[in-house]
Design a protein around this motif. Structure first.
Motif, PDB file in Angstrom:
ATOM      1  N   VAL A 295       0.814  -1.209   0.000  1.00  0.00           N
ATOM      2  CA  VAL A 295       0.000   0.000   0.000  1.00  0.00           C
ATOM      3  C   VAL A 295       0.852   1.266   0.000  1.00  0.00           C
ATOM      4  CG1 VAL A 295      -1.660   1.355   1.319  1.00  0.00           C
ATOM      5  CG2 VAL A 295      -1.971  -1.105   1.089  1.00  0.00           C
ATOM      6  N   LEU A 296       1.851   1.321   0.876  1.00  0.00           N
ATOM      7  CA  LEU A 296       2.605   2.566   1.020  1.00  0.00           C
ATOM      8  C   LEU A 296       3.363   2.939  -0.243  1.00  0.00           C
ATOM      9  CD1 LEU A 296       3.853   2.601   4.693  1.00  0.00           C
ATOM     10  CD2 LEU A 296       2.030   3.917   3.580  1.00  0.00           C
ATOM     11  N   GLN A 297       4.003   1.932  -0.849  1.00  0.00           N
ATOM     12  CA  GLN A 297       4.744   2.157  -2.084  1.00  0.00           C
ATOM     13  C   GLN A 297       3.791   2.651  -3.178  1.00  0.00           C
ATOM     14  OE1 GLN A 297       7.636   2.417  -2.895  1.00  0.00           O
ATOM     15  NE2 GLN A 297       7.961   1.820  -5.017  1.00  0.00           N
ATOM     16  N   ILE A 298       2.601   2.045  -3.261  1.00  0.00           N
ATOM     17  CA  ILE A 298       1.624   2.442  -4.278  1.00  0.00           C
ATOM     18  C   ILE A 298       1.155   3.863  -4.049  1.00  0.00           C
ATOM     19  CG2 ILE A 298      -0.674   1.976  -5.190  1.00  0.00           C
ATOM     20  CD1 ILE A 298      -0.198  -0.897  -4.858  1.00  0.00           C
ATOM     21  N   VAL A 299       0.864   4.185  -2.791  1.00  0.00           N
ATOM     22  CA  VAL A 299       0.407   5.539  -2.478  1.00  0.00           C
ATOM     23  C   VAL A 299       1.485   6.546  -2.875  1.00  0.00           C
ATOM     24  CG1 VAL A 299      -0.188   7.126  -0.608  1.00  0.00           C
ATOM     25  CG2 VAL A 299      -1.147   4.823  -0.643  1.00  0.00           C
ATOM     26  N   ARG A 300       2.738   6.201  -2.578  1.00  0.00           N
ATOM     27  CA  ARG A 300       3.832   7.095  -2.918  1.00  0.00           C
ATOM     28  C   ARG A 300       3.866   7.352  -4.433  1.00  0.00           C
ATOM     29  NH1 ARG A 300       8.915   7.221  -4.088  1.00  0.00           N
ATOM     30  NH2 ARG A 300       9.015   5.037  -4.638  1.00  0.00           N
ATOM     31  N   LEU A 301       3.793   6.253  -5.230  1.00  0.00           N
ATOM     32  CA  LEU A 301       3.864   6.388  -6.681  1.00  0.00           C
ATOM     33  C   LEU A 301       2.650   7.132  -7.235  1.00  0.00           C
ATOM     34  CD1 LEU A 301       5.063   2.795  -7.648  1.00  0.00           C
ATOM     35  CD2 LEU A 301       6.351   4.908  -7.937  1.00  0.00           C
ATOM     36  N   ARG A 302       1.447   6.667  -6.821  1.00  0.00           N
ATOM     37  CA  ARG A 302       0.250   7.231  -7.443  1.00  0.00           C
ATOM     38  C   ARG A 302      -0.013   8.649  -6.998  1.00  0.00           C
ATOM     39  NH1 ARG A 302      -4.335   2.625  -7.304  1.00  0.00           N
ATOM     40  NH2 ARG A 302      -3.050   0.853  -7.887  1.00  0.00           N
ATOM     41  N   SER A 303       0.218   8.945  -5.686  1.00  0.00           N
ATOM     42  CA  SER A 303      -0.149  10.279  -5.231  1.00  0.00           C
ATOM     43  C   SER A 303       0.817  11.318  -5.809  1.00  0.00           C
ATOM     44  CB  SER A 303      -0.196  10.360  -3.708  1.00  0.00           C
ATOM     45  OG  SER A 303       1.092  10.209  -3.183  1.00  0.00           O
ATOM     46  N   SER A 304       2.064  10.911  -6.110  1.00  0.00           N
ATOM     47  CA  SER A 304       2.956  11.925  -6.688  1.00  0.00           C
ATOM     48  C   SER A 304       2.483  12.289  -8.096  1.00  0.00           C
ATOM     49  CB  SER A 304       4.416  11.474  -6.672  1.00  0.00           C
ATOM     50  OG  SER A 304       4.526  10.184  -7.191  1.00  0.00           O
ATOM     51  N   TRP A 305       1.948  11.307  -8.818  1.00  0.00           N
ATOM     52  CA  TRP A 305       1.358  11.602 -10.132  1.00  0.00           C
ATOM     53  C   TRP A 305       0.118  12.496  -9.966  1.00  0.00           C
ATOM     54  CZ3 TRP A 305       1.801  11.425 -15.275  1.00  0.00           C
ATOM     55  CH2 TRP A 305       0.647  11.397 -16.064  1.00  0.00           C
ATOM     56  N   LEU A 306      -0.697  12.178  -8.982  1.00  0.00           N
ATOM     57  CA  LEU A 306      -1.916  12.967  -8.766  1.00  0.00           C
ATOM     58  C   LEU A 306      -1.564  14.390  -8.331  1.00  0.00           C
ATOM     59  CD1 LEU A 306      -4.135  10.254  -7.028  1.00  0.00           C
ATOM     60  CD2 LEU A 306      -4.369  11.127  -9.350  1.00  0.00           C
ATOM     61  N   LEU A 307      -0.468  14.537  -7.589  1.00  0.00           N
ATOM     62  CA  LEU A 307      -0.067  15.880  -7.159  1.00  0.00           C
ATOM     63  C   LEU A 307       0.352  16.742  -8.353  1.00  0.00           C
ATOM     64  CD1 LEU A 307       1.813  15.071  -3.828  1.00  0.00           C
ATOM     65  CD2 LEU A 307      -0.235  16.478  -4.078  1.00  0.00           C
ATOM     66  N   VAL A 308       1.021  16.105  -9.323  1.00  0.00           N
ATOM     67  CA  VAL A 308       1.364  16.848 -10.543  1.00  0.00           C
ATOM     68  C   VAL A 308       0.077  17.302 -11.238  1.00  0.00           C
ATOM     69  CG1 VAL A 308       2.460  16.697 -12.798  1.00  0.00           C
ATOM     70  CG2 VAL A 308       3.517  15.581 -10.843  1.00  0.00           C
ATOM     71  N   ASN A 309      -0.897  16.391 -11.260  1.00  0.00           N
ATOM     72  CA  ASN A 309      -2.176  16.742 -11.886  1.00  0.00           C
ATOM     73  C   ASN A 309      -2.915  17.828 -11.110  1.00  0.00           C
ATOM     74  OD1 ASN A 309      -3.124  15.033 -14.331  1.00  0.00           O
ATOM     75  ND2 ASN A 309      -1.886  13.672 -13.069  1.00  0.00           N
ATOM     76  N   LEU A 310      -2.634  17.886  -9.815  1.00  0.00           N
ATOM     77  CA  LEU A 310      -3.253  18.915  -8.990  1.00  0.00           C
ATOM     78  C   LEU A 310      -2.815  20.302  -9.475  1.00  0.00           C
ATOM     79  CD1 LEU A 310      -5.025  19.291  -6.480  1.00  0.00           C
ATOM     80  CD2 LEU A 310      -2.968  19.194  -5.083  1.00  0.00           C
ATOM     81  N   VAL A 311      -1.536  20.395  -9.845  1.00  0.00           N
ATOM     82  CA  VAL A 311      -1.025  21.674 -10.344  1.00  0.00           C
ATOM     83  C   VAL A 311      -1.790  22.106 -11.595  1.00  0.00           C
ATOM     84  CG1 VAL A 311       1.014  22.861 -11.238  1.00  0.00           C
ATOM     85  CG2 VAL A 311       1.248  21.218  -9.369  1.00  0.00           C
ATOM     86  N   THR A 312      -1.986  21.157 -12.520  1.00  0.00           N
ATOM     87  CA  THR A 312      -2.711  21.529 -13.742  1.00  0.00           C
ATOM     88  C   THR A 312      -4.169  21.841 -13.424  1.00  0.00           C
ATOM     89  OG1 THR A 312      -3.428  19.310 -14.386  1.00  0.00           O
ATOM     90  CG2 THR A 312      -1.211  19.966 -15.039  1.00  0.00           C
ATOM     91  N   ALA A 313      -4.735  21.166 -12.417  1.00  0.00           N
ATOM     92  CA  ALA A 313      -6.120  21.455 -12.048  1.00  0.00           C
ATOM     93  C   ALA A 313      -6.232  22.883 -11.500  1.00  0.00           C
ATOM     94  CB  ALA A 313      -6.622  20.446 -11.017  1.00  0.00           C
ATOM     95  N   PHE A 314      -5.213  23.301 -10.745  1.00  0.00           N
ATOM     96  CA  PHE A 314      -5.229  24.667 -10.230  1.00  0.00           C
ATOM     97  C   PHE A 314      -5.070  25.675 -11.364  1.00  0.00           C
ATOM     98  CE2 PHE A 314      -4.722  23.147  -5.844  1.00  0.00           C
ATOM     99  CZ  PHE A 314      -5.595  24.018  -5.227  1.00  0.00           C
ATOM    100  N   LEU A 315      -4.364  25.255 -12.424  1.00  0.00           N
ATOM    101  CA  LEU A 315      -4.243  26.101 -13.602  1.00  0.00           C
ATOM    102  C   LEU A 315      -5.634  26.363 -14.199  1.00  0.00           C
ATOM    103  CD1 LEU A 315      -0.991  25.660 -15.232  1.00  0.00           C
ATOM    104  CD2 LEU A 315      -2.797  26.396 -16.798  1.00  0.00           C
ATOM    105  N   SER A 316      -6.417  25.297 -14.364  1.00  0.00           N
ATOM    106  CA  SER A 316      -7.790  25.467 -14.872  1.00  0.00           C
ATOM    107  C   SER A 316      -8.578  26.341 -13.910  1.00  0.00           C
ATOM    108  CB  SER A 316      -8.507  24.128 -14.989  1.00  0.00           C
ATOM    109  OG  SER A 316      -7.681  23.183 -15.592  1.00  0.00           O
ATOM    110  N   ALA A 317      -8.365  26.095 -12.607  1.00  0.00           N
ATOM    111  CA  ALA A 317      -9.096  26.874 -11.614  1.00  0.00           C
ATOM    112  C   ALA A 317      -8.797  28.357 -11.784  1.00  0.00           C
ATOM    113  CB  ALA A 317      -8.726  26.416 -10.204  1.00  0.00           C
ATOM    114  N   SER A 318      -7.528  28.680 -12.099  1.00  0.00           N
ATOM    115  CA  SER A 318      -7.200  30.104 -12.209  1.00  0.00           C
ATOM    116  C   SER A 318      -7.804  30.703 -13.481  1.00  0.00           C
ATOM    117  CB  SER A 318      -5.687  30.311 -12.139  1.00  0.00           C
ATOM    118  OG  SER A 318      -5.066  29.631 -13.190  1.00  0.00           O
ATOM    119  N   VAL A 319      -7.965  29.871 -14.525  1.00  0.00           N
ATOM    120  CA  VAL A 319      -8.681  30.369 -15.712  1.00  0.00           C
ATOM    121  C   VAL A 319     -10.127  30.705 -15.325  1.00  0.00           C
ATOM    122  CG1 VAL A 319      -9.561  29.782 -18.004  1.00  0.00           C
ATOM    123  CG2 VAL A 319      -7.244  29.099 -17.348  1.00  0.00           C
ATOM    124  N   ILE A 320     -10.745  29.788 -14.575  1.00  0.00           N
ATOM    125  CA  ILE A 320     -12.131  30.025 -14.150  1.00  0.00           C
ATOM    126  C   ILE A 320     -12.218  31.277 -13.283  1.00  0.00           C
ATOM    127  CG2 ILE A 320     -14.069  29.063 -12.833  1.00  0.00           C
ATOM    128  CD1 ILE A 320     -13.076  26.294 -13.620  1.00  0.00           C
TER     129      ILE A 320
END
Lengths: 466, 466
Positions: A295-320
């Motif tokens: 579990v921990l290794q998976i969370v580490r791998l997947r959440s770091s990818w999701l965190l990168v996506n969080l940045v792009t989501a905030f980009l859309s948020a700033s457009v809105i």
């Protein structure tokens, strides 16, 4: 398919080890587990001692970590180390960590070089060096040389056990040699013809050898093309060569065209599966995750990818955010955000996936890139027109506001066109820059489609509705 | 890798046909195009007449449609019809449509059964029947029988040309037979041992035959396990068998265990690539799209997938609609929609992809399903905690409203947990229902994550902020 069976220790009917779907029989695993719990080496050996390495590997994967160690201890010298090449890297490393390095050295010694590399390459350097130190000098040097080649290169995948013959030998001479020589590879389908300097000249498939008359010279029945790869070539390129020419094996040569090893099709089957798996998982942002990871290794791998996506989501948020006052006045617009973002993202993923696969399979090349970019742009515009009109009509009718329909239709046309264009241009650019397009593309594609989609939709709304 | 070359018609240095990346040389294509334009059959034949089928296929794909027909006409009986098995279905069908059925019948006649099936199976029934009618009775019946097996089954992929020997033959007898018999398959790596009723007993790899003494009986050097598949088995299951046991070929048997054909590893290499490609494309909603397809066909395929997604997007929209008055009061909430939807969707896709691949490679089975469901749920909760706290903190600070941070954190925790659960449960359920999880899962997963994400986020906002 015929279910696989194992001889039954009690001399009864053979024990079924796999059911019709190819899954391991739960009953068989239970018997193995009982033998381990009872420390009954004889039963354990009778159950799994003669299993194919792939089946033994599957048994190891199905057991708990302590049971795995128990089984390997019970089997002792009867344990087939090639089984370790058939299992997940995570499970393999868990097993290897619990076994003393000297025992591993002894196990590795019995293996073909490609199997030994398969086990050694996933270990950390310290353990690897300790295991290598336990090997006889000649083997140590050979393995060390293979490990010096880049990861996923031909040099890592090749076996150094092959039969090389000179071109002037006759068929009869060659057959007699094979009958008499005890140290041949366990299995082989081709012979390799080399000149006195060990330069690679070509291959002789065994069926040609068998059909030829004894006095025929080897060079006269050699294949027309000597398919070879360089030790440093990427395994994916090697796999494409096998696929294209339906090969059984290729010669692996060094920079002076000397034959240093061969790669056979059974290893390539795994490479193709591995590379496709890599693409599919990287596209989804699950990198090189394996099924057995914790579990921990998976969370580490997947959440770091999701965190990168969080940045792009905030980009859309700033457009809105730029259109906050518009949304305050027409809250209905927010309801349509999932439509804009969802369909842009999906369309971008479609183009992206087609492009990444076409790059991976070498179908997309400089010769047809521009044609495909034009095609994708057209597809994007057409999709935009289709989806825009359907959505526009639906929205106009549901909310009884035709101008709202117009706004969403315009937003989707812009969105779909951009999605198609970035869906092909971003992976192409990354590929040119030698960055794996499967890994990084989707972040940029989503960011671009979201931002333009929201900007177009809310911009139009501000112009037409406020 | 060594670039491939072709003999030069003018007797100069050989013409390079592929560059170092394995792409076709533009210069070579230009020469072929010139020969076609000049209707120069001799040059065309010299350039491509001796090419490997894969290279000829690549040349056909690189040409314009009229040029393809021109080249095939110029080559006449020298055209290698197996090249058609190496190209995209769309290109193949375009070519076949422009060639008279009688010519196709003649071309197909020279092919191995699996290659002939590869060409025939993509045609519509009318053309197929017309082509079959042009074949000699025996061949027609054999091909018709193969075509009666389900698509993507072992029966479609097998070749009916193989060498079967009785178990009591000696090695010497077998070798002499092969030297004298003129009608052997072009290439083979194993012999197949059958009893008098043609029941499949096992295989003899050629290397064993070569190493055995002449008086040894075939049954004594036969492989321990006779790996066989049923004619109706799915090609993907056959591929897993090859991968697992590193096979060179398997026997294909009918319901009474009679050997009716064999499948060789070179065909399986293509099956593995095909099946992985299918998964990756279906997950992205680009079905069985091929690179050579035209704009309209692509728009039809892709937009219908996007329209299905439109329905789920409207579902999310209707969840948002329930909270219209909340959004009217706090427009800032709308800004965070891309964060909620984007990260839920991405997390769902991660779990979904891992699950679909594990199902496809048979790593996920009833024995470990529950364990993995539990693991994914835990991963979802952990991801929710990580992403929720990062996002909550960021949002709370940016907008200087800690309670807004709490709302988005709660929404993301709910969203991530649901994403992980539906990401594994939906494909597992579809698989149980015999629906390809790669095709249908992502729609349901997106719908579920979006709906719960928005409901949790806006519900919490209504409770805490209004």
């Amino acid at each position: 398919m015929e279910p696989e069976t194992a001889p039954n220790p009690e001399g009864e009917a053979p024990v079924r080890i796999r059911d019709e779907d190819g899954d391991l029989e739960r009953d068989f695993i239970a018997r193995v587990e009982n033998a381990i719990a009872a420390e009954d080496a004889e039963t354990a050996r009778a159950l799994v001692g003669d299993l194919h390495e792939a089946d033994l590997g599957a048994v190891l994967e199905a057991l708990d970590p302590e049971e795995r160690d128990g089984l390997i201890r019970l089997l002792g010298p009867d344990f087939d180390w090639t089984a370790l090449t058939e299992i997940d890297e995570t499970v393999r490393n868990e097993i290897l960590e619990s076994i003393p390095n000297e025992t591993i050295s002894e196990g590795v010694r019995a293996l073909d070089s490609d199997d030994a590399i398969g086990i050694l390459e996933s270990l950390d350097e310290e353990d690897r060096d300790a295991i290598l130190a336990g090997l006889p000098l000649a083997e140590r040097i050979a393995l060390q040389r293979s490990l010096d080649y880049p990861e996923e290169s031909a040099g890592r995948r090749m076996t150094t056990k092959f039969i090389a013959v000179p071109p002037y030998w006759t068929v009869g001479q060659t057959i007699d040699f094979m009958r008499e020589e005890p140290r041949l590879p366990d299995e082989f389908t081709e012979l390799y013809v080399v000149d006195p300097r060990f330069c690679f000249l070509g291959t002789v498939p065994l069926d040609r050898l068998l059909r030829a008359k004894r006095p025929t010279r080897v060079e006269d029945i050699m294949g027309e093309v000597a398919h070879s790869v360089n030790v440093e070539d990427d395994q994916e390129d090697v796999a494409r060569l096998f696929e294209r020419y339906n090969l059984l094996s290729v010669g692996v040569v060094d920079d002076s065209n000397r034959l240093v090893g061969v790669i056979t099709v059974d290893d390539i089957v795994d490479v193709i599966e591995e590379e496709a798996d890599e693409d599919i998982k990287r596209l989804a942002g699950v990198g090189d995750e394996e099924l057995s990871e914790g579990v921990l290794q998976i969370v580490r791998l997947r959440s770091s990818w999701l965190l990168v996506n969080l940045v792009t989501a905030f980009l859309s948020a700033s457009v809105i955010a730029l259109f906050e006052s518009t949304i305050e006045r027409i809250a209905i617009l927010a309801m349509l955000f999932p439509v804009v973002a969802g369909l842009g993202g999906n369309a971008g993923t479609q183009t992206l996936t087609v492009t990444v696969r076409a790059l991976a399979t070498r179908q997309l090349n400089p010769g047809n890139a521009w044609k495909l970019i034009g095609r994708e742009a057209l597809v994007g515009i057409c999709n935009g027109l289709v989806l825009g009109s359907v959505t526009g009509l639906a929205v106009g009718l549901i909310f009884a506001r035709p101008e709202l329909g117009l706004v969403i239709a315009g937003g989707m046309l812009a969105n779909q066109t951009v999605a198609a264009l970035v869906g092909i241009l971003i992976p192409l650019t990354l590929d040119k820059l030698d960055i794996d397009p499967a890994v990084a593309s989707s972040i940029f594609v989503t960011a671009a489609t979201d931002a333009t989609g929201f900007a177009a939709f809310l911009g139009l709304a501000t112009l037409l509705l406020v």
